[in-house]
Design a protein around this motif. Sequence first.
Motif, PDB file in Angstrom:
ATOM      1  N   ALA A 131      38.147  13.001  49.911  1.00 54.60           N
ATOM      2  CA  ALA A 131      37.619  13.761  51.053  1.00 54.60           C
ATOM      3  C   ALA A 131      36.125  13.988  50.907  1.00 54.60           C
ATOM      4  O   ALA A 131      35.654  14.449  49.871  1.00 54.60           O
ATOM      5  CB  ALA A 131      38.347  15.104  51.169  1.00 54.60           C
ATOM      6  N   GLY A 132      35.410  13.670  51.963  1.00 50.36           N
ATOM      7  CA  GLY A 132      33.969  13.915  51.943  1.00 50.36           C
ATOM      8  C   GLY A 132      33.346  13.320  53.188  1.00 50.36           C
ATOM      9  O   GLY A 132      33.947  12.471  53.843  1.00 50.36           O
ATOM     10  N   LEU A 133      32.148  13.802  53.500  1.00 52.35           N
ATOM     11  CA  LEU A 133      31.378  13.203  54.601  1.00 52.35           C
ATOM     12  C   LEU A 133      30.479  12.148  53.971  1.00 52.35           C
ATOM     13  O   LEU A 133      30.002  12.328  52.848  1.00 52.35           O
ATOM     14  CB  LEU A 133      30.545  14.285  55.300  1.00 52.35           C
ATOM     15  N   LYS A 134      30.202  11.053  54.710  1.00 48.12           N
ATOM     16  CA  LYS A 134      29.555   9.928  54.031  1.00 48.12           C
ATOM     17  C   LYS A 134      28.429   9.245  54.815  1.00 48.12           C
ATOM     18  O   LYS A 134      27.989   8.169  54.436  1.00 48.12           O
ATOM     19  CB  LYS A 134      30.612   8.892  53.673  1.00 48.12           C
ATOM     20  N   ALA A 135      28.003   9.861  55.939  1.00 41.20           N
ATOM     21  CA  ALA A 135      26.962   9.192  56.730  1.00 41.20           C
ATOM     22  C   ALA A 135      25.575   9.615  56.236  1.00 41.20           C
ATOM     23  O   ALA A 135      25.173  10.772  56.389  1.00 41.20           O
ATOM     24  CB  ALA A 135      27.135   9.529  58.205  1.00 41.20           C
ATOM     25  N   PRO A 141      21.684  18.569  56.146  1.00 41.57           N
ATOM     26  CA  PRO A 141      22.042  18.603  54.722  1.00 41.57           C
ATOM     27  C   PRO A 141      23.042  19.707  54.371  1.00 41.57           C
ATOM     28  O   PRO A 141      23.920  19.507  53.536  1.00 41.57           O
ATOM     29  CB  PRO A 141      20.701  18.826  54.011  1.00 41.57           C
ATOM     30  N   LEU A 142      22.927  20.873  55.060  1.00 39.12           N
ATOM     31  CA  LEU A 142      23.804  21.983  54.679  1.00 39.12           C
ATOM     32  C   LEU A 142      25.263  21.648  54.925  1.00 39.12           C
ATOM     33  O   LEU A 142      26.142  22.029  54.158  1.00 39.12           O
ATOM     34  CB  LEU A 142      23.424  23.263  55.444  1.00 39.12           C
ATOM     35  N   ARG A 143      25.511  20.903  56.014  1.00 42.40           N
ATOM     36  CA  ARG A 143      26.895  20.498  56.312  1.00 42.40           C
ATOM     37  C   ARG A 143      27.425  19.645  55.145  1.00 42.40           C
ATOM     38  O   ARG A 143      28.579  19.773  54.740  1.00 42.40           O
ATOM     39  CB  ARG A 143      26.904  19.700  57.617  1.00 42.40           C
ATOM     40  N   TYR A 144      26.568  18.784  54.610  1.00 43.17           N
ATOM     41  CA  TYR A 144      26.983  17.894  53.515  1.00 43.17           C
ATOM     42  C   TYR A 144      27.200  18.664  52.217  1.00 43.17           C
ATOM     43  O   TYR A 144      28.173  18.439  51.508  1.00 43.17           O
ATOM     44  CB  TYR A 144      25.973  16.733  53.357  1.00 43.17           C
ATOM     45  N   TYR A 145      26.276  19.582  51.904  1.00 42.96           N
ATOM     46  CA  TYR A 145      26.458  20.361  50.664  1.00 42.96           C
ATOM     47  C   TYR A 145      27.702  21.237  50.773  1.00 42.96           C
ATOM     48  O   TYR A 145      28.474  21.366  49.826  1.00 42.96           O
ATOM     49  CB  TYR A 145      25.208  21.200  50.361  1.00 42.96           C
ATOM     50  N   ASP A 146      27.887  21.821  51.958  1.00 45.82           N
ATOM     51  CA  ASP A 146      29.040  22.702  52.135  1.00 45.82           C
ATOM     52  C   ASP A 146      30.343  21.910  52.024  1.00 45.82           C
ATOM     53  O   ASP A 146      31.238  22.252  51.246  1.00 45.82           O
ATOM     54  CB  ASP A 146      28.940  23.389  53.513  1.00 45.82           C
ATOM     55  N   ASN A 147      30.419  20.812  52.775  1.00 45.54           N
ATOM     56  CA  ASN A 147      31.679  20.056  52.807  1.00 45.54           C
ATOM     57  C   ASN A 147      31.934  19.334  51.473  1.00 45.54           C
ATOM     58  O   ASN A 147      33.016  19.434  50.894  1.00 45.54           O
ATOM     59  CB  ASN A 147      31.633  19.024  53.941  1.00 45.54           C
ATOM     60  N   ASN A 148      30.939  18.603  51.007  1.00 48.23           N
ATOM     61  CA  ASN A 148      31.184  17.752  49.833  1.00 48.23           C
ATOM     62  C   ASN A 148      31.159  18.550  48.529  1.00 48.23           C
ATOM     63  O   ASN A 148      32.103  18.471  47.734  1.00 48.23           O
ATOM     64  CB  ASN A 148      30.150  16.621  49.774  1.00 48.23           C
ATOM     65  N   VAL A 149      30.088  19.325  48.329  1.00 43.98           N
ATOM     66  CA  VAL A 149      29.996  20.065  47.061  1.00 43.98           C
ATOM     67  C   VAL A 149      30.910  21.298  47.121  1.00 43.98           C
ATOM     68  O   VAL A 149      31.729  21.519  46.216  1.00 43.98           O
ATOM     69  CB  VAL A 149      28.534  20.474  46.755  1.00 43.98           C
ATOM     70  N   GLY A 150      30.794  22.068  48.220  1.00 45.50           N
ATOM     71  CA  GLY A 150      31.642  23.265  48.365  1.00 45.50           C
ATOM     72  C   GLY A 150      33.121  22.879  48.353  1.00 45.50           C
ATOM     73  O   GLY A 150      33.942  23.521  47.692  1.00 45.50           O
ATOM     74  N   GLY A 151      33.455  21.818  49.072  1.00 44.79           N
ATOM     75  CA  GLY A 151      34.851  21.363  49.123  1.00 44.79           C
ATOM     76  C   GLY A 151      35.354  20.949  47.748  1.00 44.79           C
ATOM     77  O   GLY A 151      36.476  21.294  47.345  1.00 44.79           O
ATOM     78  N   SER A 152      34.529  20.230  47.015  1.00 43.78           N
ATOM     79  CA  SER A 152      34.949  19.785  45.673  1.00 43.78           C
ATOM     80  C   SER A 152      35.132  20.977  44.743  1.00 43.78           C
ATOM     81  O   SER A 152      36.072  21.033  43.948  1.00 43.78           O
ATOM     82  CB  SER A 152      33.922  18.814  45.075  1.00 43.78           C
ATOM     83  N   MET A 153      34.233  21.970  44.865  1.00 47.66           N
ATOM     84  CA  MET A 153      34.349  23.183  44.034  1.00 47.66           C
ATOM     85  C   MET A 153      35.685  23.881  44.295  1.00 47.66           C
ATOM     86  O   MET A 153      36.373  24.302  43.356  1.00 47.66           O
ATOM     87  CB  MET A 153      33.210  24.155  44.380  1.00 47.66           C
ATOM     88  N   SER A 154      36.013  24.001  45.579  1.00 48.96           N
ATOM     89  CA  SER A 154      37.255  24.687  45.938  1.00 48.96           C
ATOM     90  C   SER A 154      38.461  23.923  45.372  1.00 48.96           C
ATOM     91  O   SER A 154      39.372  24.511  44.776  1.00 48.96           O
ATOM     92  CB  SER A 154      37.307  24.794  47.467  1.00 48.96           C
ATOM     93  N   LEU A 155      38.424  22.601  45.513  1.00 50.88           N
ATOM     94  CA  LEU A 155      39.525  21.770  45.011  1.00 50.88           C
ATOM     95  C   LEU A 155      39.653  21.894  43.488  1.00 50.88           C
ATOM     96  O   LEU A 155      40.753  22.107  42.958  1.00 50.88           O
ATOM     97  CB  LEU A 155      39.258  20.301  45.394  1.00 50.88           C
TER      98      LEU A 155
END
Length: 348
Positions: free
Chosen positions: A97-101, A109-123
Amino acid sequence: MKNLKLWEEYTRESLHLSILLTGGIGYIGSHAAASLIEAGYDVVLFDNLSNSDASVHNRLEKITNKKISFVEGDIRDFELISKTLNQYKIEAVMHFAGLKAVGESVQNPLRYYDNNVGGSMSLIRAMQENNIKKIVFSSSATVYGVPQYLPIDESHPLSAINPYGRTKIYIEEILADLAISDPDWKIMSLRYFNPIGAHDSGLIGESPKAVPNNLMPYIIKVAKGELAKVNVYGDDYQTPDGTGVRDYIHVMDLVEGHMAALLFLNNHSGFHAINLGTGNGYSVKEIIDTFSKVTHTKVPYEIVGRRDGDVAISYASVDHAKKLLGWQAKRDLKEMCLSAWKVMSSSK
Ligand SMILES: NC(=O)c1ccc[n+]([C@@H]2O[C@H](COP(=O)([O-])OP(=O)(O)OC[C@H]3O[C@@H](n4cnc5c(N)ncnc54)[C@H](O)[C@@H]3O)[C@@H](O)[C@H]2O)c1
């Protein structure tokens, strides 16, 4: 063509282990699901459908002839991911799971840090809490930035040239720190080069929701007449035909690399990073020409200016993958083009 020797091993080792696939409805995750199920793993798909369509779930059930568990949700939803890990008695996670464009990551950038980094942290926190400490992470060759030498091996310095790439580096660093803090963690970061192609069934493939960013889905839209032409960004690079050269790898080879990684983690703890590529470079023109030839279609293209941040040549050193995983890509460019065309030519 499958790597039959590896498949024998995958099938022997799967033993109905329960694997959670975050981003499992997406392009690479869905192909991984098909192969994991074929090898005998129990698979749970977890996806928020932000860049995929729920119909892929039904198609996967058709391909595998099995009921497949699917949880619709966001990896940033800690309670839900934690509950899912527990409920399905998950033993390992493949984290797609992640955004990739890349372009969108520069705009937002904030959407990417939130989704990719924040999402990975939560997981990862949810995994830690549930004592599940085996993960295969989808990283990218973009973590190498502008290549300083070729082929690019895993010791090449890391340097991101856009926020998307930086999210991958940050996540790798978080995972590496985690492995140092607790020796029970078994972590594989797979640095993909350029996955293209599709499952043999023609039922699943790469079908992004918006205008595609990647070359192959773009070529296909042009071949189908939905877009007028492919923009080729620069033909004045120091390459045989002047267009950029990349290491394209068939998605089914990539998926087999994940299965080999899962087996590797059975006996290896700590953090590991391995390239998944073919070790060959193909130019943009070569891809367009091969695609046209094998699919008997016309793909008009226009040479336009270079794109910021694009490099002339990038291809992987695959020695590490061969040595540590016993894996190597098998499928050629023709198979990549034909399989991608098979699924996309029939879809809208
Ligand atoms: N395709 C490539 O060229 C490529 C290259 C290198 C690395 N990668 C990485 O591989 C992974 C998979 O890529 P893909 O090509 O299959 O992309 P994809 O967009 O097809 O699949 C990603 C899936 O993750 C889901 N998703 C995104 N954010 C989520 C969230 N917060 N919670 C739950 N689900 C979420 C999307 O809906 C989508 O189904 C990504 O992490 C990507 O960065 C892809």
